[in-house]
Design an enzyme around this catalytic site. Structure first.
Site, PDB file in Angstrom:
ATOM      1  N   LEU A  40       2.984   0.214  -3.040  1.00 30.47           N
ATOM      2  CA  LEU A  40       3.853   1.226  -2.418  1.00 30.47           C
ATOM      3  C   LEU A  40       3.518   1.456  -0.953  1.00 30.47           C
ATOM      4  O   LEU A  40       4.415   1.562  -0.111  1.00 30.47           O
ATOM      5  CB  LEU A  40       3.725   2.548  -3.196  1.00 30.47           C
ATOM      6  CG  LEU A  40       4.432   2.557  -4.556  1.00 30.47           C
ATOM      7  CD1 LEU A  40       3.860   3.640  -5.468  1.00 30.47           C
ATOM      8  CD2 LEU A  40       5.937   2.751  -4.375  1.00 30.47           C
ATOM      9  N   ASN A  93      -1.333   7.905   0.273  1.00 29.69           N
ATOM     10  CA  ASN A  93      -0.872   6.993  -0.775  1.00 29.69           C
ATOM     11  C   ASN A  93      -2.007   6.266  -1.483  1.00 29.69           C
ATOM     12  O   ASN A  93      -1.848   5.848  -2.622  1.00 29.69           O
ATOM     13  CB  ASN A  93       0.101   5.984  -0.135  1.00 29.69           C
ATOM     14  CG  ASN A  93       0.374   4.807  -1.045  1.00 29.69           C
ATOM     15  OD1 ASN A  93       1.202   4.890  -1.953  1.00 29.69           O
ATOM     16  ND2 ASN A  93      -0.336   3.700  -0.826  1.00 29.69           N
ATOM     17  N   TYR A 114      -7.279  11.093 -13.634  1.00 28.77           N
ATOM     18  CA  TYR A 114      -6.149  10.737 -12.751  1.00 28.77           C
ATOM     19  C   TYR A 114      -5.109  11.859 -12.724  1.00 28.77           C
ATOM     20  O   TYR A 114      -4.573  12.206 -11.667  1.00 28.77           O
ATOM     21  CB  TYR A 114      -5.557   9.424 -13.266  1.00 28.77           C
ATOM     22  CG  TYR A 114      -4.453   8.816 -12.436  1.00 28.77           C
ATOM     23  CD1 TYR A 114      -4.727   8.214 -11.211  1.00 28.77           C
ATOM     24  CD2 TYR A 114      -3.139   8.821 -12.892  1.00 28.77           C
ATOM     25  CE1 TYR A 114      -3.712   7.630 -10.471  1.00 28.77           C
ATOM     26  CE2 TYR A 114      -2.119   8.235 -12.156  1.00 28.77           C
ATOM     27  CZ  TYR A 114      -2.413   7.642 -10.947  1.00 28.77           C
ATOM     28  OH  TYR A 114      -1.405   7.066 -10.213  1.00 28.77           O
ATOM     29  N   LYS A 153      -3.917  13.761  -9.425  1.00 26.91           N
ATOM     30  CA  LYS A 153      -2.531  13.649  -8.952  1.00 26.91           C
ATOM     31  C   LYS A 153      -1.864  15.010  -8.864  1.00 26.91           C
ATOM     32  O   LYS A 153      -1.145  15.289  -7.911  1.00 26.91           O
ATOM     33  CB  LYS A 153      -1.744  12.708  -9.876  1.00 26.91           C
ATOM     34  CG  LYS A 153      -2.135  11.250  -9.687  1.00 26.91           C
ATOM     35  CD  LYS A 153      -2.304  10.950  -8.226  1.00 26.91           C
ATOM     36  CE  LYS A 153      -1.903   9.577  -7.817  1.00 26.91           C
ATOM     37  NZ  LYS A 153      -2.021   9.411  -6.346  1.00 26.91           N
ATOM     38  N   GLY A 185       6.299  -1.248  -9.787  1.00 23.22           N
ATOM     39  CA  GLY A 185       5.484  -2.384 -10.185  1.00 23.22           C
ATOM     40  C   GLY A 185       4.474  -2.668  -9.085  1.00 23.22           C
ATOM     41  O   GLY A 185       4.837  -2.773  -7.916  1.00 23.22           O
TER      42      GLY A 185
HETATM   43  P1  NAI Z   1      -1.987  -0.425  -5.389  1.00 24.12           P
HETATM   44  O1  NAI Z   1      -3.275  -0.619  -6.097  1.00 24.12           O
HETATM   45  O2  NAI Z   1      -1.033  -1.544  -5.300  1.00 24.12           O
HETATM   46  O3  NAI Z   1      -2.275   0.108  -3.911  1.00 24.12           O
HETATM   47  C1  NAI Z   1      -3.231   1.104  -3.652  1.00 24.12           C
HETATM   48  C2  NAI Z   1      -3.962   0.728  -2.388  1.00 24.12           C
HETATM   49  O4  NAI Z   1      -4.886   1.784  -2.095  1.00 24.12           O
HETATM   50  C3  NAI Z   1      -4.788  -0.550  -2.521  1.00 24.12           C
HETATM   51  O5  NAI Z   1      -4.402  -1.463  -1.506  1.00 24.12           O
HETATM   52  C4  NAI Z   1      -6.229  -0.088  -2.355  1.00 24.12           C
HETATM   53  O6  NAI Z   1      -7.037  -1.040  -1.685  1.00 24.12           O
HETATM   54  C5  NAI Z   1      -6.059   1.172  -1.551  1.00 24.12           C
HETATM   55  N1  NAI Z   1      -7.209   2.055  -1.689  1.00 24.12           N
HETATM   56  C6  NAI Z   1      -7.853   2.376  -2.833  1.00 24.12           C
HETATM   57  N2  NAI Z   1      -8.865   3.207  -2.559  1.00 24.12           N
HETATM   58  C7  NAI Z   1      -8.867   3.403  -1.219  1.00 24.12           C
HETATM   59  C8  NAI Z   1      -9.679   4.176  -0.345  1.00 24.12           C
HETATM   60  N3  NAI Z   1     -10.702   4.883  -0.793  1.00 24.12           N
HETATM   61  N4  NAI Z   1      -9.364   4.173   0.964  1.00 24.12           N
HETATM   62  C9  NAI Z   1      -8.340   3.445   1.445  1.00 24.12           C
HETATM   63  N5  NAI Z   1      -7.554   2.677   0.651  1.00 24.12           N
HETATM   64  C10 NAI Z   1      -7.816   2.670  -0.659  1.00 24.12           C
HETATM   65  O7  NAI Z   1      -1.308   0.857  -6.081  1.00 24.12           O
HETATM   66  P2  NAI Z   1       0.196   1.436  -5.982  1.00 24.12           P
HETATM   67  O8  NAI Z   1       0.816   1.281  -7.301  1.00 24.12           O
HETATM   68  O9  NAI Z   1       0.882   0.941  -4.791  1.00 24.12           O
HETATM   69  O10 NAI Z   1      -0.127   2.987  -5.845  1.00 24.12           O
HETATM   70  C11 NAI Z   1       0.018   3.717  -4.640  1.00 24.12           C
HETATM   71  C12 NAI Z   1      -0.112   5.184  -4.942  1.00 24.12           C
HETATM   72  O11 NAI Z   1       0.923   5.594  -5.834  1.00 24.12           O
HETATM   73  C13 NAI Z   1      -1.423   5.577  -5.618  1.00 24.12           C
HETATM   74  O12 NAI Z   1      -1.859   6.812  -5.128  1.00 24.12           O
HETATM   75  C14 NAI Z   1      -1.045   5.702  -7.073  1.00 24.12           C
HETATM   76  O13 NAI Z   1      -1.905   6.567  -7.758  1.00 24.12           O
HETATM   77  C15 NAI Z   1       0.355   6.255  -6.937  1.00 24.12           C
HETATM   78  N6  NAI Z   1       1.185   6.020  -8.105  1.00 24.12           N
HETATM   79  C16 NAI Z   1       1.650   4.774  -8.387  1.00 24.12           C
HETATM   80  C17 NAI Z   1       2.445   4.578  -9.485  1.00 24.12           C
HETATM   81  C18 NAI Z   1       3.080   3.275  -9.776  1.00 24.12           C
HETATM   82  O14 NAI Z   1       3.944   3.230 -10.682  1.00 24.12           O
HETATM   83  N7  NAI Z   1       2.730   2.203  -9.068  1.00 24.12           N
HETATM   84  C19 NAI Z   1       2.723   5.662 -10.438  1.00 24.12           C
HETATM   85  C20 NAI Z   1       2.264   6.941 -10.017  1.00 24.12           C
HETATM   86  C21 NAI Z   1       1.494   7.093  -8.898  1.00 24.12           C
END
Ligand code: NAI
Length: 300
Positions: free
Chosen positions: A20, A98, A163, A167, A196
């Site tokens: 995202l 994010n 989590y 959140k 995804g």
């Molecule tokens: P993703 O794993 O593809 O991307 C998350 C990014 O955050 C990764 O690139 C990671 O390296 C980075 N990251 C992790 N810890 C970090 C830190 N301490 N400092 C800097 N960067 C860090 O995950 P996605 O799915 O794109 O998720 C993005 C956000 O959306 C997250 O907060 C997740 O909890 C939230 N979310 C996502 C959902 C989904 O369906 N994909 C559902 C609900 C929430």
């Protein structure tokens, strides 16, 4: 309807190396923003670090003619991320919190590190970045801040106690901060996305992961960060091109007479009314919420 543009604006997107965040960063840049692509480059489990996650997105933005700079700090080092924006672009207008990790495990098997790390990244990290940017936003009387919640926080989800806490913690932070920022045109909102990504590929079937494009979520983030937007303090579920706002709902409730004292049996007797959502109300502030309670003080 006028085009949504971010020319002259500087956006920090945390965790922008994947999923995202990457989608948000690419879209902000495509619409004129200068973007700080923050990403630690760790695993979904919150381990390791790799600069290439942020670098690849910066390269992608630059190849498309946009402006971006990488930052590899953890979100817990929020001041460094904001400093990167100041060093490269001289200002900050937009903060998209994010970055995220998962430590899914049922509560009885959860160890303290699972709780702490999820708190650190999601809650403390969102605090640290936003807190470092806040004085700049206040000073310039302009800002747009997004927090990223989750349906797991809104509804609860098995194996995600840590989590869910983190959140909905972001949403709680966002609701109070929205009230502090509003007078200075700093508008704060929360999204609860579904997309995804590597985070969801372990729980969703591959064909669904493939279909749920992060780019179906990003337009809401851009809309909420538009300088023409006047939305604040909102919570939105978004995914697969579906968008919907959420709000708290409260039963009409019942005020029991105070004169004789109130017993648990009195509460039992009123239970149907206490839990009846017919003609529910939707208080938007502590004051609105308190009105019904205070009104009952006369009910002697
Ligand atoms: P993703 O794993 O593809 O991307 C998350 C990014 O955050 C990764 O690139 C990671 O390296 C980075 N990251 C992790 N810890 C970090 C830190 N301490 N400092 C800097 N960067 C860090 O995950 P996605 O799915 O794109 O998720 C993005 C956000 O959306 C997250 O907060 C997740 O909890 C939230 N979310 C996502 C959902 C989904 O369906 N994909 C559902 C609900 C929430």
């Amino acid at each position: 309807m006028s085009e949504v543009r971010f020319d002259g604006r500087v956006a920090i997107v945390t965790g922008a190396g994947n999923g995202l965040g990457r989608s948000h960063a690419l879209s902000f840049a495509a619409r004129g923003a200068k973007v700080v692509v923050n990403d630690l480059g760790g695993s979904t489990f919150g381990e390791g670090a790799d600069k290439s996650a942020a670098d690849l997105v910066v390269d992608e933005i630059r190849s498309a003619g946009g402006e971006a700079v990488a930052n590899y700090d953890s979100v817990t080092d929020g001041a460094n991320i904001v400093q990167t924006a100041l060093d490269a672009f001289g200002r900050v207008d937009i903060v998209v919190n994010n970055a995220g990790i998962l430590r899914d495990v049922s509560f009885h098997k959860m160890v303290e590190a699972d709780w702490d790390l999820v708190y650190e990244v999601h809650v403390k990290g969102a605090f640290a970045v936003t807190h470092a940017a806040w004085p700049l936003l206040r000073e310039q009387q302009y800002g747009r801040v997004i927090f990223t919640a989750s349906a797991a926080g809104i509804y609860g989800n098995f194996g995600q106690v840590n989590y869910a806490m983190a959140k909905l913690g972001q949403h709680g932070m966002s609701q109070a901060l929205a009230q502090e920022g509003r007078k200075r045109n700093i508008l704060v909102n929360t999204i609860a996305p579904m997309a995804g990504s590597r985070m969801t590929e372990t729980v969703l079937p591959p064909e669904i992961v493939e279909q749920l494009k992060p780019r179906y979520v990003t337009p809401l983030v851009l809309k909420l960060c538009d300088e023409k937007s006047d939305e604040w303090g909102g919570l939105y579920e978004v995914g697969a091109g579906w968008f919907g706002k959420l709000r708290w709902e409260r039963a009409q409730g019942v005020g029991l007479p105070l004169g004789k004292g109130i017993s648990p049996e009195d509460v039992n007797a009123a239970w149907d009314k206490i839990t009846d959502f017919t003609d529910a109300t939707h208080p938007r502030s502590v004051n609105q919420g308190m009105m019904a309670l205070m009104g009952n003080l006369q009910n002697i």
